[in-house]
Design a protein around this motif. Structure first.
Motif, PDB file in Angstrom:
ATOM      1  N   VAL A 217       1.183   3.381  -5.707  1.00  0.00           N
ATOM      2  CA  VAL A 217       1.806   2.317  -4.904  1.00  0.00           C
ATOM      3  C   VAL A 217       2.705   2.947  -3.835  1.00  0.00           C
ATOM      4  O   VAL A 217       2.687   2.553  -2.658  1.00  0.00           O
ATOM      5  CB  VAL A 217       2.612   1.361  -5.816  1.00  0.00           C
ATOM      6  CG1 VAL A 217       3.390   0.344  -5.002  1.00  0.00           C
ATOM      7  CG2 VAL A 217       1.690   0.670  -6.820  1.00  0.00           C
ATOM      8  N   TYR A 218       3.491   3.963  -4.238  1.00  0.00           N
ATOM      9  CA  TYR A 218       4.379   4.625  -3.277  1.00  0.00           C
ATOM     10  C   TYR A 218       3.580   5.428  -2.247  1.00  0.00           C
ATOM     11  O   TYR A 218       3.979   5.553  -1.093  1.00  0.00           O
ATOM     12  CB  TYR A 218       5.394   5.515  -4.005  1.00  0.00           C
ATOM     13  CG  TYR A 218       6.340   4.706  -4.860  1.00  0.00           C
ATOM     14  CD1 TYR A 218       7.339   3.937  -4.275  1.00  0.00           C
ATOM     15  CD2 TYR A 218       6.211   4.676  -6.242  1.00  0.00           C
ATOM     16  CE1 TYR A 218       8.205   3.172  -5.053  1.00  0.00           C
ATOM     17  CE2 TYR A 218       7.064   3.920  -7.029  1.00  0.00           C
ATOM     18  CZ  TYR A 218       8.055   3.168  -6.428  1.00  0.00           C
ATOM     19  OH  TYR A 218       8.908   2.406  -7.192  1.00  0.00           O
TER      20      TYR A 218
ATOM     21  N   GLN B  52       0.863   4.463  -1.001  1.00  0.00           N
ATOM     22  CA  GLN B  52       0.464   3.480   0.013  1.00  0.00           C
ATOM     23  C   GLN B  52       1.658   3.053   0.873  1.00  0.00           C
ATOM     24  O   GLN B  52       1.512   2.865   2.084  1.00  0.00           O
ATOM     25  CB  GLN B  52      -0.157   2.263  -0.671  1.00  0.00           C
ATOM     26  CG  GLN B  52      -1.507   2.595  -1.283  1.00  0.00           C
ATOM     27  CD  GLN B  52      -2.070   1.430  -2.074  1.00  0.00           C
ATOM     28  OE1 GLN B  52      -1.327   0.645  -2.666  1.00  0.00           O
ATOM     29  NE2 GLN B  52      -3.385   1.327  -2.078  1.00  0.00           N
ATOM     30  N   VAL B  53       2.843   2.913   0.257  1.00  0.00           N
ATOM     31  CA  VAL B  53       4.030   2.583   1.067  1.00  0.00           C
ATOM     32  C   VAL B  53       4.190   3.648   2.156  1.00  0.00           C
ATOM     33  O   VAL B  53       4.334   3.338   3.345  1.00  0.00           O
ATOM     34  CB  VAL B  53       5.316   2.528   0.199  1.00  0.00           C
ATOM     35  CG1 VAL B  53       6.563   2.408   1.080  1.00  0.00           C
ATOM     36  CG2 VAL B  53       5.259   1.377  -0.803  1.00  0.00           C
TER      37      VAL B  53
ATOM     38  N   HIS C 116       1.377   3.537   4.828  1.00  0.00           N
ATOM     39  CA  HIS C 116       1.503   2.397   5.747  1.00  0.00           C
ATOM     40  C   HIS C 116       2.670   2.592   6.716  1.00  0.00           C
ATOM     41  O   HIS C 116       2.556   2.256   7.894  1.00  0.00           O
ATOM     42  CB  HIS C 116       1.686   1.091   4.957  1.00  0.00           C
ATOM     43  CG  HIS C 116       0.433   0.614   4.275  1.00  0.00           C
ATOM     44  ND1 HIS C 116      -0.783   0.539   4.931  1.00  0.00           N
ATOM     45  CD2 HIS C 116       0.205   0.171   3.016  1.00  0.00           C
ATOM     46  CE1 HIS C 116      -1.709   0.080   4.083  1.00  0.00           C
ATOM     47  NE2 HIS C 116      -1.133  -0.139   2.911  1.00  0.00           N
TER      48      HIS C 116
ATOM     49  N   ARG D 115       4.500  -5.125   1.503  1.00  0.00           N
ATOM     50  CA  ARG D 115       3.761  -5.734   0.379  1.00  0.00           C
ATOM     51  C   ARG D 115       3.680  -4.754  -0.787  1.00  0.00           C
ATOM     52  O   ARG D 115       3.858  -5.127  -1.946  1.00  0.00           O
ATOM     53  CB  ARG D 115       2.351  -6.159   0.821  1.00  0.00           C
ATOM     54  CG  ARG D 115       2.349  -7.455   1.644  1.00  0.00           C
ATOM     55  CD  ARG D 115       0.947  -8.027   1.779  1.00  0.00           C
ATOM     56  NE  ARG D 115       0.069  -7.196   2.623  1.00  0.00           N
ATOM     57  CZ  ARG D 115       0.035  -7.248   3.948  1.00  0.00           C
ATOM     58  NH1 ARG D 115       0.801  -8.104   4.616  1.00  0.00           N
ATOM     59  NH2 ARG D 115      -0.786  -6.474   4.636  1.00  0.00           N
ATOM     60  N   ARG D 116       3.440  -3.487  -0.497  1.00  0.00           N
ATOM     61  CA  ARG D 116       3.363  -2.497  -1.574  1.00  0.00           C
ATOM     62  C   ARG D 116       4.757  -2.249  -2.176  1.00  0.00           C
ATOM     63  O   ARG D 116       4.908  -2.098  -3.376  1.00  0.00           O
ATOM     64  CB  ARG D 116       2.781  -1.162  -1.052  1.00  0.00           C
ATOM     65  CG  ARG D 116       1.452  -1.249  -0.366  1.00  0.00           C
ATOM     66  CD  ARG D 116       0.438  -2.076  -1.098  1.00  0.00           C
ATOM     67  NE  ARG D 116      -0.125  -1.416  -2.271  1.00  0.00           N
ATOM     68  CZ  ARG D 116      -0.891  -2.024  -3.174  1.00  0.00           C
ATOM     69  NH1 ARG D 116      -1.158  -3.313  -3.058  1.00  0.00           N
ATOM     70  NH2 ARG D 116      -1.358  -1.362  -4.207  1.00  0.00           N
ATOM     71  N   GLN D 117       5.774  -2.214  -1.310  1.00  0.00           N
ATOM     72  CA  GLN D 117       7.143  -2.025  -1.828  1.00  0.00           C
ATOM     73  C   GLN D 117       7.506  -3.175  -2.774  1.00  0.00           C
ATOM     74  O   GLN D 117       8.200  -2.980  -3.777  1.00  0.00           O
ATOM     75  CB  GLN D 117       8.147  -1.973  -0.651  1.00  0.00           C
ATOM     76  CG  GLN D 117       9.596  -1.740  -1.083  1.00  0.00           C
ATOM     77  CD  GLN D 117       9.870  -0.318  -1.574  1.00  0.00           C
ATOM     78  OE1 GLN D 117       9.731   0.634  -0.825  1.00  0.00           O
ATOM     79  NE2 GLN D 117      10.275  -0.172  -2.839  1.00  0.00           N
TER      80      GLN D 117
END
Ligand code: NAY
Length: 292
Positions: free
Chosen positions: A215-216, A218-219, A222, A233-235
């Motif tokens: 997830v991080y 992707q943060v 992005h 959204r991921r955060q």
């Protein structure tokens, strides 16, 4: 190796008798790197540094460098309450091949700024060309220092970076704005990774990256692409996870989440709490909806 990116603050791995387990640590490291994180921060708060002997910390650091085997940077936390042990751990980490060393400001005796600066100067001399990253975590250390303290040591060439663990981003932005161009800044509060990166931090170091490192990843990707809406959204997913974690001891929660993913790390060392059967069922139920 360039110091930047997403670094998991590695959880300490113990066997069923509470002894350090380098076998379990190796499995954990592979699991963490497979999620797409860039590197590791070992023997820090999440690594239970202050609950382990110096020899256990040496073994943890050597084992991590060997297992990572060049797949990403390893930052070794060598901070202790006393300078002498910090120096010994720093020399060991450098010899073991750590890419950087880091130290929490010594706690408990209310050391003043001159004493803390002297501590970092000694560590810097022991680290030699290996970068030294100060670790600022006022919520746990209760040592609050202004940006000027870190900026002065950066200008002097003592510090090459800072791990900044607070959700107050104003000091962070001042450090990023005023530090030398090659000074490396890591965001240390997982719940504001997006903010730290958007303000120019070079990466993040966090405990929850052990479980939801992807997830991080992707943060960070992005934010790098300039898509802040997607990063937010991921955060948000990460922050829901952290909000649930807040109901428990954070290490107990993370160990249980890892166990569900097939990674056993034993129990945290007392006085950290051992998980109860009730908590285990509760966390399992929670995570079965949250992480699907
Ligand atoms: C370390 O040294 O292990 C860390 O980097 C720990 C960082 C964590 N901070 C604290 C205060 O425990 O990952 C964060 C934290 O657990 C997360 O932001 C959730 O609050």
């Amino acid at each position: 190796m360039r110091l930047a990116g997403i670094h998991a603050a590695l959880i300490a791995a113990y066997d069923d008798h509470g002894e350090l387990s380098l076998e379990r640590q190796a499995e954990l490291i592979d699991h963490v790197l497979d999620q797409g994180v860039d590197g590791l921060f070992v023997s820090g708060s999440t690594g239970e540094a202050y609950l382990q002997s110096a020899d256990e910390r040496r073994a943890t650091i050597t084992g991590a460098v060997e297992q990572v085997a060049g797949r990403g940077p390893v930052i070794a936390h060598t901070g202790c309450l006393d300078t002498r042990t910090s120096l010994s751990l720093t020399e060991h980490a450098v010899q073991a091949g750590a890419d950087a060393v880091s130290a929490v400001t010594p706690i408990y005796y209310n050391f003043d700024e001159a004493q803390l600066a002297a501590y970092f100067r000694e560590l810097s001399a022991a680290a030699g060309p290996t970068p030294l990253i100060a670790y600022h975590i006022p919520g746990r250390s209760h040592v609050d220092l202004s940006p000027d303290f870190f900026l002065r040591l950066a200008d002097e060439g003592i510090l090459q970076g800072l791990k900044y663990t607070s959700t107050d981003l104003h000091p962070l932005v001042e450090i990023i704005r005023q530090s030398p161009p090659d000074f490396v800044v890591f965001n240390g509060s997982d719940e504001v990774l997006i903010g730290g990166l958007a303000l120019g931090a070079d990466g993040g170091i966090g405990s929850t990256y052990n479980v939801i490192g992807g997830v991080y990843r992707q943060v960070a990707d992005h934010v790098a692409d300039g898509d802040l809406a997607a990063a937010l959204r991921r955060q948000g997913i990460a922050n829901e996870f952290i909000a649930h974690m807040g109901r428990y001891d954070f290490l107990l929660f993370l160990r249980e989440a890892l166990r569900r993913a097939g990674i056993e790390t034993g129990h945290g060392r007392a006085p950290l709490p051992a998980i109860t059967d009730f908590q285990r069922r509760e966390i399992d139920d929670l995570l079965s909806t949250l992480l699907t």
